[in-house]
Design a protein around this motif. Structure first.
Motif, PDB file in Angstrom:
ATOM      1  N   MET A 188     -41.427  11.486  15.527  1.00  0.00           N
ATOM      2  CA  MET A 188     -40.469  10.392  15.358  1.00  0.00           C
ATOM      3  C   MET A 188     -39.517  10.318  16.541  1.00  0.00           C
ATOM      4  N   LEU A 205     -39.979   8.133  19.722  1.00  0.00           N
ATOM      5  CA  LEU A 205     -39.912   6.677  19.693  1.00  0.00           C
ATOM      6  C   LEU A 205     -38.566   6.220  20.254  1.00  0.00           C
ATOM      7  N   ALA A 206     -38.567   4.995  20.782  1.00  0.00           N
ATOM      8  CA  ALA A 206     -37.301   4.436  21.267  1.00  0.00           C
ATOM      9  C   ALA A 206     -36.383   4.225  20.069  1.00  0.00           C
ATOM     10  N   PRO A 207     -35.055   4.320  20.281  1.00  0.00           N
ATOM     11  CA  PRO A 207     -34.154   4.089  19.163  1.00  0.00           C
ATOM     12  C   PRO A 207     -34.408   2.718  18.545  1.00  0.00           C
ATOM     13  N   LEU A 208     -34.383   2.692  17.230  1.00  0.00           N
ATOM     14  CA  LEU A 208     -34.710   1.472  16.506  1.00  0.00           C
ATOM     15  C   LEU A 208     -33.635   0.423  16.756  1.00  0.00           C
ATOM     16  N   ASP A 209     -34.064  -0.782  17.100  1.00  0.00           N
ATOM     17  CA  ASP A 209     -33.087  -1.855  17.271  1.00  0.00           C
ATOM     18  C   ASP A 209     -33.790  -3.178  17.049  1.00  0.00           C
TER      19      ASP A 209
END
Lengths: 233, 517
Positions: A1, A4-8
């Motif tokens: 997890m 992954l790129a920070p969720l935005d």
């Protein structure tokens, strides 16, 4: 997890000039509410029109049906093309329809996305549209996918307040633009944080404040922020 | 809570954007969230059917009433996934009793009609607050989030109903026509089967919407906390502090070497370094960083210049006392054998940079010299000379190539030019020049209407019809065939033929009063 790129919910679009635009894609809640406002306006006007046209008897009813047809199909198209991609409902919630590359929406795209509302409405009450919006990356319903459009938040978050006047100092180290924004953000959002929290945050930056503590550290960071905003030391 | 492990981008958002983030969260952790939802919801759905056997109509209402409890497992998963760990089904099942027990009664009675349920659930479940403290906390979190959460509840309630109808309509569309069912038969709840069918539909609709509802409420809560506690700034400051710690030392060394002024500690050291004697310098370098600092301060304080004494006083002020001495034990064997440190001039790094730059510049110059020499040598080899001469020969010829209009009469030397091209190994160009020269001659000297679009055969016909000159016609025919064979079949004529063509050409086309047979 963690890789992954920070969720935005931001889509980055690069213009031919090499500038990256950050579009804040709008999801189902705001869009459903905007749809509600638009429906109220549309059917309110149509209801008023019906009251007037009823006086003309059968011909009036015919006229009303024509008006119903035109409103149903062209109300969103016209507003999206001629009013900056926003129907009145979208305007209320600060939404705007744009092409997937960020340019403002034109006739073909507005027509396609609004004619395909019929498909999104299937099997009943926008069932497919809602599911498509929940599942697709940019909250696009089927009409959006076909027309290559998306709905974005136009209005930025609340504008930042001006800093109270005071000492301005250059930071002791060169800072990247992002880091400068953090410092400025800290100074501007000071009033919304309680003093203990401000001191706690400021003490994280012992490397910048030279190990100052408490309110002194907060003031020092504010001074840096003033300097970064262009005030003279 | 480790903010640096957080899996969402922290930034100030509007409330609507926060709800969008909730949707994106479910999308990313779709599997874990839905597993957690069904871990409780599905058994409960079945259990209710067993408990209320026969009273099927009761079940949707009970399920709706129990929603606040059903929301808890998805929130538990989201809360953990946010910080980089997503609990599996077994963990969920183990945590379940604890999750459900906490303030269950209040959630199902007093707070069942809280319109911002999704927003206050994280306070209850994740912060574990209750009673007065919880109320105060919710008040602190404040209006904007709560207002949006109420609208969120309104929207989700409508979405759920809309999706129920959509599911029924979808089922109806998929039922073949020979099954005599009307749409409204599917809404009929008078029989047990109709009731059960509607229960299943209702459960599906609820399952579709509820995890998104929980996540959107949670995102609103996160957004409020990010705003009130400046989580984004904390994360940023931590990163900045880490970067400063990493680069601080290197930067200080560089500033010292370059002698840049104007910044806090390093330039002062650089300034002092210029004025102290080499022996003092050596003594100072042997000390630790903090001791160095003290020593320099002492040096400054003892100096004659008032400026330096003021500097020393300034340096002694508490704001600038960034030095801290830590002492710890370590094995003597770990110490590397001490070499006497070489005396380093303060410009050591700068000098090394210069050396490196100059070294590379010299290598570069050597490379350039070698390349030029090689090129020079190659230039004077026989082959290169030959090809150069050939190129020069070609360059001198005023080519008619590429011209579409023939307005000027061709020069008399064209035949010789073409022969030179042939000799230089360019038969196609040679014949091209000859041919185009002929066309130019036909157009200007003989007054034939040669159009730019005419084909070779058309030109031949033009000459045959327009000029009663069998000699010229014969020459032109030979030239045309030679040109076509060369241009289109890559089969140049024999050298003898080419030579005659070149030599004969001026006779037919060059001199003003061209000889007619």
């Amino acid at each position: 997890m963690s890789n992954l790129a920070p969720l935005d919910t931001i889509r980055h679009v690069e213009t031919p000039e090499g500038i990256t635009l950050s579009l804040r894609v709008a999801g189902p809640v705001a869009r459903a509410l905007a749809w509600g406002v638009d429906s109220l306006i549309k059917y309110g006007v149509l209801w008023g029109l019906l009251m007037v046209l009823m006086l003309l008897g059968g011909a009036g009813l015919g006229l009303w049906l024509v008006a119903l047809f035109l409103t149903e199909w062209f109300y969103p198209v016209l507003f999206e093309v001629y009013a900056d991609g926003a129907t009145p409902g979208k305007k209320v919630f600060g939404l705007q329809v744009v092409h997937a590359n960020g340019t403002s929406v034109d006739w073909p795209a507005a027509l396609i996305r609004n004619l395909l509302r019929a498909v999104d409405f299937l099997p009943a009450f926008h069932g497919f549209g809602v599911v498509a919006m929940l599942v697709s990356r940019d909250f696009q319903r089927l009409g959006d996918l076909a027309a290559g459009t998306m709905v974005i938040h136009r209005q930025p978050p609340a504008p930042s307040p001006a800093l109270p006047p005071g000492l301005a100092l250059p930071p002791p180290w060169p800072l990247t633009p992002t880091e400068q924004q953090w410092l400025i953000g800290f100074a501007e959002r000071g009033p919304t944080l309680n003093p203990e929290r401000q001191a706690e945050l400021a003490e994280l930056l012992a490397g910048l404040t030279g190990g100052l503590r408490g309110i002194v550290a907060v003031e020092r960071l504010r001074a840096y922020a003033r300097w970064l905003l262009g005030e003279q030391p | 809570m480790r903010l640096d492990a957080i899996a969402v981008e922290l930034r100030p958002r509007t409330a609507w954007e926060a709800t969008d983030l909730g949707v994106a969260m479910v999308r990313r952790w779709f599997g874990p969230v839905y597993r957690a939802w069904f871990v409780l919801a599905l058994p409960l759905f079945l259990l209710l059917h067993l408990l209320c056997w026969g009273n099927w109509w009761l079940i949707p209402w009970l399920l709706w009433w129990l929603k606040p409890l059903l929301d808890r497992p998805p929130l538990y998963v989201l809360g953990h996934a946010l910080f980089g760990e997503s609990p599996d089904r077994r963990q969920c099942r183990r945590e379940l009793p604890g999750l459900l027990r906490r303030q269950a009664l209040a959630a199902l009675t007093l707070r069942r009609f809280d319109p911002a349920r999704s927003f206050s659930l994280p306070v209850t479940q994740l912060e574990g607050l209750s009673g007065q403290v919880r109320r105060q906390r919710l008040r602190d979190l404040g209006r904007p989030g709560r207002g949006a959460a109420i609208w969120l509840t309104v929207v989700c309630a409508h979405l759920e109903i809309a999706l129920d109808f959509a599911l029924i309509a979808l089922a109806w569309m998929l039922i073949p026509e020979f099954v005599a069912l009307e749409f409204f038969d599917l809404l009929d709840d008078s029989g047990a089967w109709g009731q059960l069918w509607l229960n299943v539909v209702g459960f599906c609709g609820m399952s579709l919407v509820e995890p998104f509802y929980v996540a959107a409420g949670f995102a609103l809560y996160l957004d409020r906390r990010t705003g009130l506690e400046a989580w984004d700034l904390e994360l940023g400051f931590r990163r900045l502090a880490a970067r400063l710690a990493r680069t601080g030392r290197a930067a200080a060394a560089m500033l010292l070497a370059l002698g840049l002024g104007g910044l806090a500690v390093a330039p002062v050291e650089g300034f002092a370094a210029e004025t102290s004697s080499p022996a003092e310098e050596r003594a100072i370098i042997n000390l630790s960083v903090c001791e160095q600092r003290r020593a320099r301060e002492a040096q400054l304080a003892g100096s004659n210049s008032p400026v330096k004494r003021t500097l020393a006083e300034t340096l002694r002020e508490p704001e600038l006392q960034a030095c801290e001495i830590l002492e710890r034990w370590r094995f003597r064997d770990d110490d590397p054998p001490k070499e006497p440190p070489r005396p380093r001039s303060p410009n050591h790094d700068l000098a090394r940079w210069f050396a490196v730059v100059i070294e590379y510049a010299l290598w570069f110059a050597l490379g350039v010299f070698g390349a030029v020499a090689a090129w020079w040598l190659w230039r004077w080899t026989p082959r290169a000379r030959e090809s150069r001469q050939r190129r020069a020969a070609v360059a001198k010829i005023p080519l008619l190539l590429g011209r579409n209009e023939f307005t000027e009469p061709p020069g008399a030397g064209l035949g010789a030019d073409a022969w030179r091209l042939w000799a230089a190994g360019q038969p196609r160009e040679a014949l091209g020049v000859l041919y185009r020269g002929s066309l130019a001659g036909l157009a200007t000297r003989h007054g034939l209407p040669v159009s730019a679009s005419a084909t070779e055969d058309e030109c031949l016909r033009l000459v045959a019809v327009g000029l009663a000159d069998p000699g010229l016609l014969g020459f032109f025919r030979r030239l045309t065939h030679a040109w076509q064979a060369t241009a289109y079949a890559h089969r140049p004529p024999d050298e003898v033929i080419a030579r005659t063509l070149c030599e004969e050409w001026p006779r037919h086309f060059a001199a003003a009063g061209a000889p007619s047979a």
